[in-house]
Design a protein around this motif. Sequence first.
Motif, short mmCIF file in Angstrom:
data_model
loop_
_atom_site.label_atom_id
_atom_site.label_comp_id
_atom_site.label_asym_id
_atom_site.label_seq_id
_atom_site.Cartn_x
_atom_site.Cartn_y
_atom_site.Cartn_z
N THR A 1 36.47 5.22 3.30
CA THR A 1 36.67 3.81 3.74
C THR A 1 36.95 2.50 2.79
OG1 THR A 1 34.49 3.98 4.04
CG2 THR A 1 34.70 2.45 3.83
N SER A 2 38.33 2.04 3.74
CA SER A 2 38.54 0.82 3.35
C SER A 2 37.98 -0.07 2.72
CB SER A 2 39.58 0.15 4.06
OG SER A 2 38.68 -0.90 5.06
N PRO A 3 39.19 -0.74 1.86
CA PRO A 3 38.05 -2.28 0.89
C PRO A 3 37.10 -3.04 2.66
CG PRO A 3 39.89 -2.04 0.09
CD PRO A 3 39.64 -1.31 1.66
N GLU A 4 37.97 -2.90 3.18
CA GLU A 4 37.18 -4.20 4.46
C GLU A 4 35.40 -3.44 5.07
OE1 GLU A 4 40.60 -5.56 3.35
OE2 GLU A 4 40.54 -3.03 3.93
N GLY A 5 35.45 -1.76 4.76
CA GLY A 5 34.54 -0.82 5.43
C GLY A 5 34.97 0.14 6.28
N ARG A 6 36.25 -0.33 7.00
CA ARG A 6 36.73 0.52 7.61
C ARG A 6 36.65 2.56 7.56
NH1 ARG A 6 40.37 -3.61 8.82
NH2 ARG A 6 41.89 -2.44 8.03
N ASN A 7 36.37 2.76 8.38
CA ASN A 7 36.40 3.90 8.08
C ASN A 7 37.45 4.66 8.23
OD1 ASN A 7 34.32 4.96 7.05
ND2 ASN A 7 33.14 5.45 8.45
N HIS A 8 38.86 5.65 7.68
CA HIS A 8 39.58 6.03 8.18
C HIS A 8 39.16 7.99 7.69
CE1 HIS A 8 43.61 7.73 8.96
NE2 HIS A 8 43.79 8.10 7.96
N VAL A 9 39.70 8.89 8.95
CA VAL A 9 39.55 10.81 8.39
C VAL A 9 40.84 10.98 8.19
CG1 VAL A 9 39.07 12.85 9.42
CG2 VAL A 9 37.85 10.46 9.97
N GLN A 10 40.98 11.37 7.13
CA GLN A 10 42.24 11.97 6.78
C GLN A 10 42.55 13.67 6.72
OE1 GLN A 10 41.78 10.64 1.79
NE2 GLN A 10 43.96 10.33 2.30
N ALA A 11 41.58 13.86 7.70
CA ALA A 11 41.80 15.71 7.90
C ALA A 11 40.73 15.61 8.47
CB ALA A 11 42.05 16.46 6.73
N VAL A 12 40.50 16.95 8.94
CA VAL A 12 39.33 17.33 10.02
C VAL A 12 39.86 18.96 9.80
CG1 VAL A 12 38.52 18.36 12.08
CG2 VAL A 12 39.37 15.94 11.63
N MET A 13 38.81 19.54 8.99
CA MET A 13 38.05 21.01 8.37
C MET A 13 37.36 22.05 9.03
SD MET A 13 38.70 20.00 4.10
CE MET A 13 36.40 19.59 4.02
N GLY A 14 37.97 23.18 9.67
CA GLY A 14 37.43 23.67 10.53
C GLY A 14 37.18 24.95 10.08
N PRO A 15 36.68 25.87 10.89
CA PRO A 15 36.12 27.89 9.90
C PRO A 15 37.22 27.39 9.88
CG PRO A 15 34.51 27.03 12.04
CD PRO A 15 35.65 25.78 12.13
N GLY A 16 36.90 28.77 8.97
CA GLY A 16 38.41 29.17 8.27
C GLY A 16 38.87 28.42 7.54
N PHE A 17 38.63 27.14 6.77
CA PHE A 17 39.76 26.41 5.99
C PHE A 17 39.39 26.11 5.02
CE2 PHE A 17 39.76 22.35 3.81
CZ PHE A 17 41.61 22.04 4.02
N PHE A 18 40.88 26.35 3.77
CA PHE A 18 39.83 26.79 2.33
C PHE A 18 40.29 26.15 1.74
CE2 PHE A 18 39.33 31.00 0.75
CZ PHE A 18 39.13 31.86 1.78
N GLY A 19 40.07 24.05 2.48
CA GLY A 19 40.44 23.37 0.64
C GLY A 19 41.68 22.82 0.58
N HIS A 20 41.85 22.09 0.24
CA HIS A 20 42.91 21.03 -0.85
C HIS A 20 43.95 22.58 -1.62
CE1 HIS A 20 45.92 19.21 -2.67
NE2 HIS A 20 46.06 17.96 -1.56
N PHE A 21 45.52 22.40 -2.01
CA PHE A 21 45.69 23.30 -2.93
C PHE A 21 45.34 23.08 -4.39
CE2 PHE A 21 49.34 24.01 0.89
CZ PHE A 21 49.50 25.38 -0.02
N ALA A 22 45.20 22.04 -5.15
CA ALA A 22 44.85 22.36 -6.27
C ALA A 22 43.32 21.93 -6.40
CB ALA A 22 45.03 19.85 -6.18
N TRP A 23 42.38 22.33 -5.80
CA TRP A 23 41.00 22.68 -5.46
C TRP A 23 41.02 24.07 -6.67
CZ3 TRP A 23 38.87 20.91 -0.21
CH2 TRP A 23 38.23 20.21 0.11
N PRO A 24 41.95 24.68 -6.35
CA PRO A 24 41.55 25.93 -6.78
C PRO A 24 42.41 26.17 -8.49
CG PRO A 24 43.03 26.77 -4.99
CD PRO A 24 42.77 25.35 -5.44
#
Length: 216
Positions: free
Chosen positions: A48-71
């Motif tokens: 969410t921007s400082p002005e309160g606008r939402n922005h979707v950076q990614a859409v994750m569906g079945p099989g998605f394993f998350g961001h590279f850094a997470w594990p």
Amino acid sequence: MIDEDERAKICDNVSFIKIKKGHVLFRRGELVDNVAMIRSGILWCERTSPEGRNHVQAVMGPGFFGHFAWPLVKSLANYDVKAVIDAEVFVIPGAIIRYLMDNSKSFAARYTGLMIRSHEMLEEYTFVMSVYDKVQKVAWILSIIADGYRGLSRPIMNIPITQVQLADNMGMTRQTINKSLQSLSDTGIINVSKSNINILDLGRLKNICHFDDHVY
């Protein structure tokens, strides 16, 4: 695709959670030291921007394993991860993934392959939102929600999502979403009601947005 001992190590430590529509898996700024594999449903990665606008950076569906850094390292989430529709998620501790990657070259290779496919999905989303026209963007999002990737989930032909939700999370006005959905409805591809979008022809929907199954 992994041997029994490796699979048992994961199964002994995995958590299975259900996330209701509109609820979050984790929020921006929270420490993430696990891998989230989506079994069913759809999750937005949203800021969410400082002005309160939402922005979707990614859409994750079945099989998605998350961001590279997470594990690999303990890291802070850069966005809220929210369920667009009811979702089911397997959560695997990062320590387990790191242990298996350190002790099994075959596991490390297979896991890296899964992460690459997940990253390709993020790249595809960035491309779609930058290049596609409004109707194609909406068709792509609906295809992501409707399609069951690689048999990991069943297709969802009746999507419990409103035009307001789509507009808020795609950075588009409700009027634009309405016109795009009307265009798809006029050609018999979808049917729109107050709180649901019914997919009538998934094949034609995919063709509009050049949705390519093999990418995932």
